[in-house]
Design a protein around this motif. Structure first.
Motif, mmCIF file in Angstrom:
data_model
loop_
_atom_site.group_PDB
_atom_site.id
_atom_site.type_symbol
_atom_site.label_atom_id
_atom_site.label_comp_id
_atom_site.label_asym_id
_atom_site.label_seq_id
_atom_site.Cartn_x
_atom_site.Cartn_y
_atom_site.Cartn_z
ATOM 1 N N GLN A 1 47.746 13.612 54.660
ATOM 2 C CA GLN A 1 46.519 13.674 53.689
ATOM 3 C C GLN A 1 45.292 13.196 54.151
ATOM 4 O O GLN A 1 43.998 13.654 54.030
ATOM 5 N N ALA A 2 45.229 11.993 54.914
ATOM 6 C CA ALA A 2 44.338 11.255 55.455
ATOM 7 C C ALA A 2 43.366 11.729 56.647
ATOM 8 O O ALA A 2 42.330 11.215 56.883
ATOM 9 N N LEU A 3 44.188 12.664 57.226
ATOM 10 C CA LEU A 3 43.832 13.015 58.640
ATOM 11 C C LEU A 3 42.207 13.679 58.437
ATOM 12 O O LEU A 3 41.403 13.370 59.527
ATOM 13 N N PRO A 4 41.584 14.251 57.496
ATOM 14 C CA PRO A 4 40.509 14.608 57.396
ATOM 15 C C PRO A 4 39.393 13.352 57.652
ATOM 16 O O PRO A 4 38.223 13.667 58.110
ATOM 17 N N LEU A 5 39.991 12.384 57.121
ATOM 18 C CA LEU A 5 39.040 11.117 57.171
ATOM 19 C C LEU A 5 39.211 10.410 58.413
ATOM 20 O O LEU A 5 38.386 9.864 58.833
ATOM 21 N N LEU A 6 40.556 10.389 59.041
ATOM 22 C CA LEU A 6 40.613 9.820 60.180
ATOM 23 C C LEU A 6 40.099 10.478 61.343
ATOM 24 O O LEU A 6 39.823 9.794 62.654
ATOM 25 N N GLY A 7 40.000 11.906 61.353
ATOM 26 C CA GLY A 7 39.589 12.646 62.555
ATOM 27 C C GLY A 7 40.789 12.967 63.431
ATOM 28 O O GLY A 7 41.784 12.679 63.272
ATOM 29 N N ASP A 8 40.412 13.837 64.536
ATOM 30 C CA ASP A 8 41.291 14.100 65.628
ATOM 31 C C ASP A 8 41.889 13.063 66.507
ATOM 32 O O ASP A 8 41.224 12.014 66.548
ATOM 33 N N GLY A 9 42.877 13.301 67.057
ATOM 34 C CA GLY A 9 43.730 12.404 67.986
ATOM 35 C C GLY A 9 44.343 11.206 67.380
ATOM 36 O O GLY A 9 44.527 11.342 66.216
#
Length: 230
Positions: free
Chosen positions: A92-100
């Protein structure tokens, strides 16, 4: 896709049920150890490596955590109506964390010695690794009862069972999260897949570590902080 991690995920959504009455009116990461909330100890380690972003997932009694974290520019991933476990929460947090790849860090442990995130950062090799777990030899895991979590071969690849305790800090590639159908799931699912491919690694932490998941761990952690030796 970025090869080196530049974002830290702080896991802070749990109920803290092992803390019993201590978490009736506050979330576990707000329990104080040596005069500071547990999550403040974790945040200091995260800030020291100067990541581009720090994100925390919240669920149980989130308001005091928001009040502490938002002034520190920590981004909030609020899990509602249900808690998502480590895998679902990270996805769920990936949009805030970014790619990679990203760091993840539990917020209920105290480290005595070098910054575990910096050690992992220096040891990370994305050509060989899908995840790198910072693990503590059983004899250096203060207050640990029972056995370890993993055993490592000569190159650092790990499988279940052994004398290494996962300390709650890792670097992990996140692309496998999108292949999971469940909404609520643990990162153990990804670890098992990575281990089967020979791409789950550990590095041994050279200092000492204390789990503060139960009330007795508070005193043990405070004694560890106060100790002169590493």
């Amino acid at each position: 896709m970025q090869r080196s991690p530049d974002a830290v995920m702080l896991f802070a959504a749990g109920f803290g049920t092992r803390m019993r009455e201590l978490t009736l009116d506050k979330p576990k990461p707000m329990i104080e150890v040596s005069g500071r909330p547990l999550i403040a100890h974790a945040l200091e380690l995260a800030q020291t490596i100067r990541p581009a972003r720090i994100v925390a997932n919240l669920h149980y009694k989130p308001e005091p955590l928001k009040a502490l974290l938002e002034p520190e520019k920590v981004l909030i991933s609020l899990e509602t109506p249900e808690i998502l476990d480590t895998g679902g929460g990270l996805r769920q947090a990936l949009p805030l964390l970014g790619d990679g790849p990203v760091f993840t860090m539990n917020t209920d442990a105290i480290w005595k010695g070098p910054n575990p995130l910096k050690l992992a950062q220096d040891a990370w090799d994305p050509d060989r690794m899908d995840a790198l777990l910072v693990c503590v030899p059983l004899e250096h895991a203060v207050g640990r009862t029972g056995g370890g979590d993993f055993a490592a071969d000569a190159e650092g690849r790990i499988n279940r069972g052994g004398n290494l305790v996962f300390g709650g800090v890792q670097i992990i590639k996140t692309d496998g999260l999108h292949q999971v159908d469940e909404q609520v799931f643990s990162l153990n699912l990804l670890w098992n897949q990575m281990a089967a491919r020979g791409r789950l690694f550990a590095m041994e932490y050279p200092g000492r570590w204390c789990d503060v998941g139960h009330p007795e761990g508070i005193t043990l952690a405070e004694d560890l902080i106060a100790a002169d030796d590493v």
